[in-house]
Design an enzyme around this catalytic site. Structure first.
Site, mmCIF file in Angstrom:
data_model
loop_
_atom_site.group_PDB
_atom_site.id
_atom_site.type_symbol
_atom_site.label_atom_id
_atom_site.label_comp_id
_atom_site.label_asym_id
_atom_site.label_seq_id
_atom_site.Cartn_x
_atom_site.Cartn_y
_atom_site.Cartn_z
ATOM 1 N N PRO A 31 -17.923 -23.935 -78.320
ATOM 2 C CA PRO A 31 -17.023 -25.065 -78.033
ATOM 3 C C PRO A 31 -16.008 -24.806 -77.065
ATOM 4 C CG PRO A 31 -16.188 -23.849 -80.176
ATOM 5 C CD PRO A 31 -17.822 -23.118 -79.610
ATOM 6 N N ALA A 67 -13.156 -28.407 -79.329
ATOM 7 C CA ALA A 67 -12.055 -28.742 -80.505
ATOM 8 C C ALA A 67 -11.736 -30.133 -80.342
ATOM 9 C CB ALA A 67 -10.739 -27.886 -80.436
ATOM 10 N N GLN A 109 -16.536 -29.184 -83.159
ATOM 11 C CA GLN A 109 -15.885 -28.282 -83.802
ATOM 12 C C GLN A 109 -14.515 -29.273 -84.154
ATOM 13 O OE1 GLN A 109 -13.240 -25.821 -81.342
ATOM 14 N NE2 GLN A 109 -13.798 -23.985 -82.661
ATOM 15 N N TYR A 194 -4.641 -21.691 -84.013
ATOM 16 C CA TYR A 194 -4.624 -23.064 -84.509
ATOM 17 C C TYR A 194 -4.198 -23.000 -86.323
ATOM 18 C CZ TYR A 194 -5.834 -24.261 -79.802
ATOM 19 O OH TYR A 194 -5.982 -23.879 -78.297
ATOM 20 N N ARG A 241 -15.367 -20.941 -87.588
ATOM 21 C CA ARG A 241 -14.974 -20.024 -86.512
ATOM 22 C C ARG A 241 -13.785 -19.139 -86.808
ATOM 23 N NH1 ARG A 241 -14.686 -20.499 -79.815
ATOM 24 N NH2 ARG A 241 -16.252 -19.278 -79.901
ATOM 25 N N LEU A 310 -17.893 -12.920 -73.373
ATOM 26 C CA LEU A 310 -18.307 -12.166 -72.282
ATOM 27 C C LEU A 310 -19.566 -11.624 -72.513
ATOM 28 C CD1 LEU A 310 -15.120 -10.370 -70.565
ATOM 29 C CD2 LEU A 310 -16.629 -12.416 -69.651
ATOM 30 N N GLY A 331 -19.585 -19.393 -73.505
ATOM 31 C CA GLY A 331 -19.028 -20.213 -72.699
ATOM 32 C C GLY A 331 -18.812 -20.499 -71.336
ATOM 33 N N ARG A 332 -18.095 -19.740 -70.676
ATOM 34 C CA ARG A 332 -17.718 -19.905 -69.291
ATOM 35 C C ARG A 332 -18.949 -19.666 -68.225
ATOM 36 N NH1 ARG A 332 -13.039 -15.791 -69.836
ATOM 37 N NH2 ARG A 332 -14.504 -14.794 -71.268
HETATM 38 C C1 LIG Z 1 -12.652 -24.046 -70.859
HETATM 39 C C2 LIG Z 1 -12.565 -23.509 -72.047
HETATM 40 C C3 LIG Z 1 -12.292 -24.174 -73.268
HETATM 41 C C4 LIG Z 1 -12.095 -23.606 -74.621
HETATM 42 N N1 LIG Z 1 -11.963 -24.380 -75.668
HETATM 43 C C5 LIG Z 1 -12.287 -23.885 -76.643
HETATM 44 C C6 LIG Z 1 -12.315 -24.627 -77.873
HETATM 45 O O1 LIG Z 1 -12.299 -25.905 -77.765
HETATM 46 N N2 LIG Z 1 -12.760 -24.117 -79.166
HETATM 47 C C7 LIG Z 1 -12.765 -22.899 -79.183
HETATM 48 O O2 LIG Z 1 -12.964 -22.247 -80.421
HETATM 49 N N3 LIG Z 1 -12.786 -22.186 -78.246
HETATM 50 C C8 LIG Z 1 -12.385 -22.463 -77.069
HETATM 51 N N4 LIG Z 1 -12.795 -21.654 -75.733
HETATM 52 C C9 LIG Z 1 -13.331 -20.449 -76.204
HETATM 53 C C10 LIG Z 1 -14.779 -20.144 -75.986
HETATM 54 O O3 LIG Z 1 -15.295 -21.011 -77.096
HETATM 55 C C11 LIG Z 1 -15.191 -18.955 -75.942
HETATM 56 O O4 LIG Z 1 -15.039 -18.444 -77.421
HETATM 57 C C12 LIG Z 1 -14.615 -18.074 -74.821
HETATM 58 O O5 LIG Z 1 -14.495 -18.695 -73.553
HETATM 59 C C13 LIG Z 1 -15.207 -16.637 -74.972
HETATM 60 O O6 LIG Z 1 -16.957 -16.741 -74.502
HETATM 61 P P1 LIG Z 1 -17.244 -16.511 -72.899
HETATM 62 O O7 LIG Z 1 -16.781 -15.227 -72.577
HETATM 63 O O8 LIG Z 1 -18.608 -16.771 -73.068
HETATM 64 O O9 LIG Z 1 -16.606 -17.760 -72.039
HETATM 65 C C14 LIG Z 1 -12.586 -22.258 -74.587
HETATM 66 C C15 LIG Z 1 -12.878 -21.401 -73.506
HETATM 67 C C16 LIG Z 1 -12.859 -22.056 -72.213
HETATM 68 C C17 LIG Z 1 -13.370 -21.246 -71.090
#
Ligand SMILES: Cc1cc2nc3c(=O)[nH]c(=O)nc-3n(C[C@H](O)[C@H](O)[C@H](O)COP(=O)(O)O)c2cc1C
Length: 363
Positions: A31, A67, A109, A194, A241, A310, A331-332
């Site tokens: 998410p 979220a 979420q 949160y 989560r 990551l 995510g990213r």
């Molecule tokens: C732009 C952005 C928005 C995010 N919004 C949420 C969110 O709404 N809810 C949540 O649980 N995590 C959120 N995260 C965290 C991601 O879900 C994820 O756990 C985090 O980016 C690490 O994973 P990655 O290294 O693959 O990016 C967000 C991350 C990014 C980059």
């Protein structure tokens, strides 16, 4: 899962069933808040339709949308999406239908931001402002487990027990709306500082009543939320989560989180996603797969788990699943390339048909 553990034959490209929901692979989109509701009404917009449409077309097994607030005052920012009214349900429905048409499962979420609510998004209609939105500028009095300010934001007010009952009811109502919109599952957000994490962490919960004190007391709210959704929606898959560690001495740690994860499964959760941090400033050892060990620790309790953070190459993701984690979330890397699941499958030599037929000539 120990280093000597058997390496499973299950690949990240293999399907998985979660409470009867068939998910075509174990490469899931985490998410990610888009803060793109410029009308401040919680209703998803063209941006959400295009953004989630691209991710759903990209081959993921499970897309969990950002979220999404269970109540207006539970929004992180005024630009958050919501699921507290029918207009929001109607706007989510075509996004959900499109994802299904692409073969992806889609969840939402559900969140209450607690003391981290009522902040500026930092772009869009909010401009470049940061921090708490003052009440006179359209913000609101935030709530939490306790009345101490966190992370330099405006001080919250501690919730009364009656108000806590209302929070549980709002999560359940939002879960019903998620089902009405067609979502396949809900994810309860108890991570990243949160509201549910604010109750769970000893660093942010100073209560002396039944919702504070020992681990069972601090976990009570999130367990009530999971149990209440499960009681009303017996067939709905539920992901929890968690921030499985606060990365801070005296804070939540992997051992406590493994216990809470097991309790959550008894209460009705189907899978726990192990993220970390967000309640207090901490020195987080960020690097490739830096949270995978947290998922593995929770998995030792017999709890189905996903790992996140990551995980950015096909080989790395596949190794995490082969070592026993049920799924990985991205995510990213998926923001940079929404078609990453298809690319990973090809890199792993898996014969998959996840691309849209319109794009067949590209493959
Ligand atoms: C732009 C952005 C928005 C995010 N919004 C949420 C969110 O709404 N809810 C949540 O649980 N995590 C959120 N995260 C965290 C991601 O879900 C994820 O756990 C985090 O980016 C690490 O994973 P990655 O290294 O693959 O990016 C967000 C991350 C990014 C980059």
């Amino acid at each position: 899962m120990t280093a000597e553990a058997t390496i499973s034959t299950t690949s990240v490209t293999d399907a998985i069933d979660v409470r009867g929901l068939r998910i075509r692979n174990r490469i899931w989109i985490a998410p990610m808040c888009q803060y793109s509701v410029m009308a401040y009404d919680g209703v998803p917009t063209d941006w959400h339709r295009v953004h989630y449409g691209a991710l759903a077309a990209g081959g993921t097994g499970l897309l969990v949308v950002e979220a999404t607030a269970i109540a207006p005052e539970g929004r992180i920012t005024r630009q958050d999406t919501g699921l507290w009214n029918d207009a929001q349900v109607e706007a989510w429905r075509p996004i959900v239908d499109f994802a299904h048409g692409q073969g992806a499962a889609i969840g939402v979420q559900l969140n209450h931001a607690g003391a981290k609510a009522s902040t500026y998004a930092g772009f869009g209609r909010d401009g470049d402002a940061r921090g708490s939105v003052p009440i006179e500028a359209g913000g609101w009095q935030t709530v939490s487990a306790s009345d101490e300010a966190i992370l330099g934001l405006a001080a919250p007010r501690a919730l009364t027990v009656d108000e806590i009952d209302g929070i549980v009811a709002a999560f359940v109502a939002a879960a019903h709306r998620a089902v009405d919109a067609g979502f396949d599952l809900v994810e309860v957000h108890a991570a990243h500082g949160y509201l549910l994490h604010q109750f769970l962490s000893p660093l942010t919960n100073r209560r002396t009543d039944a919702y504070g004190g020992d681990l069972a007391g601090r976990a009570r709210l999130l367990l009530e939320v999971v149990a209440a959704i499960r009681a009303e929606l017996p067939e709905l898959p539920i992901i929890l989560r968690m921030s499985a560690t606060d990365w801070t001495e005296g804070g939540l740690d992997a051992e406590q989180s493994a216990t809470v994860a097991a309790w959550a499964c008894e209460a009705g959760a189907d899978l726990v996603d192990a993220s970390s941090g967000g309640a207090v400033l901490a020195d987080i050892p960020v690097g490739p797969g830096y949270q995978v060990h947290l998922a593995e620790r929770i998995g030792e309790e017999g709890v189905p788990v996903s790992a996140v953070g990551l995980i950015e190459t096909a080989e790395q993701a596949d190794a995490v699943v082969r070592a026993g984690v049920d799924a990985v979330r991205v995510g990213r890397a998926a923001l940079r390339d929404p078609f990453l699941p298809i690319r990973w499958a090809r890199e792993l030599g898996a014969d998959v048909d996840w691309h849209p037929p319109q794009y067949a000539r590209a493959y």
